[in-house]
Design a protein around this motif. Structure first.
Motif, PDB file in Angstrom:
ATOM      1  N   THR A  73       0.857  -1.185   0.000  1.00  0.00           N
ATOM      2  CA  THR A  73       0.000   0.000   0.000  1.00  0.00           C
ATOM      3  C   THR A  73       0.889   1.228   0.000  1.00  0.00           C
ATOM      4  O   THR A  73       1.868   1.295   0.748  1.00  0.00           O
ATOM      5  N   THR A  74       0.545   2.202  -0.840  1.00  0.00           N
ATOM      6  CA  THR A  74       1.366   3.411  -0.938  1.00  0.00           C
ATOM      7  C   THR A  74       0.603   4.642  -0.469  1.00  0.00           C
ATOM      8  O   THR A  74      -0.620   4.640  -0.399  1.00  0.00           O
ATOM      9  N   ALA A  75       1.379   5.684  -0.183  1.00  0.00           N
ATOM     10  CA  ALA A  75       0.814   6.961   0.234  1.00  0.00           C
ATOM     11  C   ALA A  75       1.637   8.080  -0.392  1.00  0.00           C
ATOM     12  O   ALA A  75       2.799   7.887  -0.751  1.00  0.00           O
ATOM     13  N   VAL A  77       5.739   6.707   5.167  1.00  0.00           N
ATOM     14  CA  VAL A  77       5.320   8.046   4.773  1.00  0.00           C
ATOM     15  C   VAL A  77       5.736   9.123   5.776  1.00  0.00           C
ATOM     16  O   VAL A  77       6.184  10.202   5.369  1.00  0.00           O
ATOM     17  N   GLU A  78       5.640   8.876   7.053  1.00  0.00           N
ATOM     18  CA  GLU A  78       6.012   9.904   8.037  1.00  0.00           C
ATOM     19  C   GLU A  78       7.505  10.204   7.993  1.00  0.00           C
ATOM     20  O   GLU A  78       7.912  11.371   8.014  1.00  0.00           O
ATOM     21  N   ALA A  86       5.831   3.607   0.538  1.00  0.00           N
ATOM     22  CA  ALA A  86       5.019   2.648   1.299  1.00  0.00           C
ATOM     23  C   ALA A  86       4.372   3.381   2.467  1.00  0.00           C
ATOM     24  O   ALA A  86       4.964   4.288   3.058  1.00  0.00           O
ATOM     25  N   THR A  87       3.157   2.988   2.797  1.00  0.00           N
ATOM     26  CA  THR A  87       2.406   3.644   3.868  1.00  0.00           C
ATOM     27  C   THR A  87       3.202   3.706   5.167  1.00  0.00           C
ATOM     28  O   THR A  87       3.200   4.723   5.855  1.00  0.00           O
ATOM     29  N   GLU A  88       3.907   2.641   5.482  1.00  0.00           N
ATOM     30  CA  GLU A  88       4.668   2.626   6.735  1.00  0.00           C
ATOM     31  C   GLU A  88       5.876   3.561   6.726  1.00  0.00           C
ATOM     32  O   GLU A  88       6.430   3.875   7.781  1.00  0.00           O
ATOM     33  N   MET A 131       5.463   8.853  -4.238  1.00  0.00           N
ATOM     34  CA  MET A 131       4.768   7.794  -3.508  1.00  0.00           C
ATOM     35  C   MET A 131       5.774   6.924  -2.751  1.00  0.00           C
ATOM     36  O   MET A 131       6.847   6.607  -3.284  1.00  0.00           O
TER      37      MET A 131
END
Length: 72
Positions: A2-4, A58-59, A54-56, A52
């Protein structure tokens, strides 16, 4: 995976520079732009170019992007 969106910028070149910086810091990243496959590049200015990750990640990616550069 999952990407962000880690960043939204106005050119592919700027996005590619950010991707390079993130990858140099161990974060996999990619550029996503809706510019008709490069045939309509002015869409980058109005719709933006997304970096973009990975969701993990993003911060951490956003923190790296926000940090002022060491040389200026």
């Amino acid at each position: 995976m999952t990407t962000a969106v880690a960043a939204l910028v106005t050119s592919t070149i700027e996005a590619q520079l950010i991707v390079g910086m993130l990858e140099a810091n161990g974060i996999a990243a990619m550029v996503s732009a809706d510019d008709a496959g490069g045939f309509d590049p002015q869409l980058q200015m109005t719709q933006g170019v997304r970096v973009m990750v990975a969701t993990e990640d993003v911060e951490q990616a956003r923190q790296l992007i926000a940090e002022p550069s060491a040389d200026g």
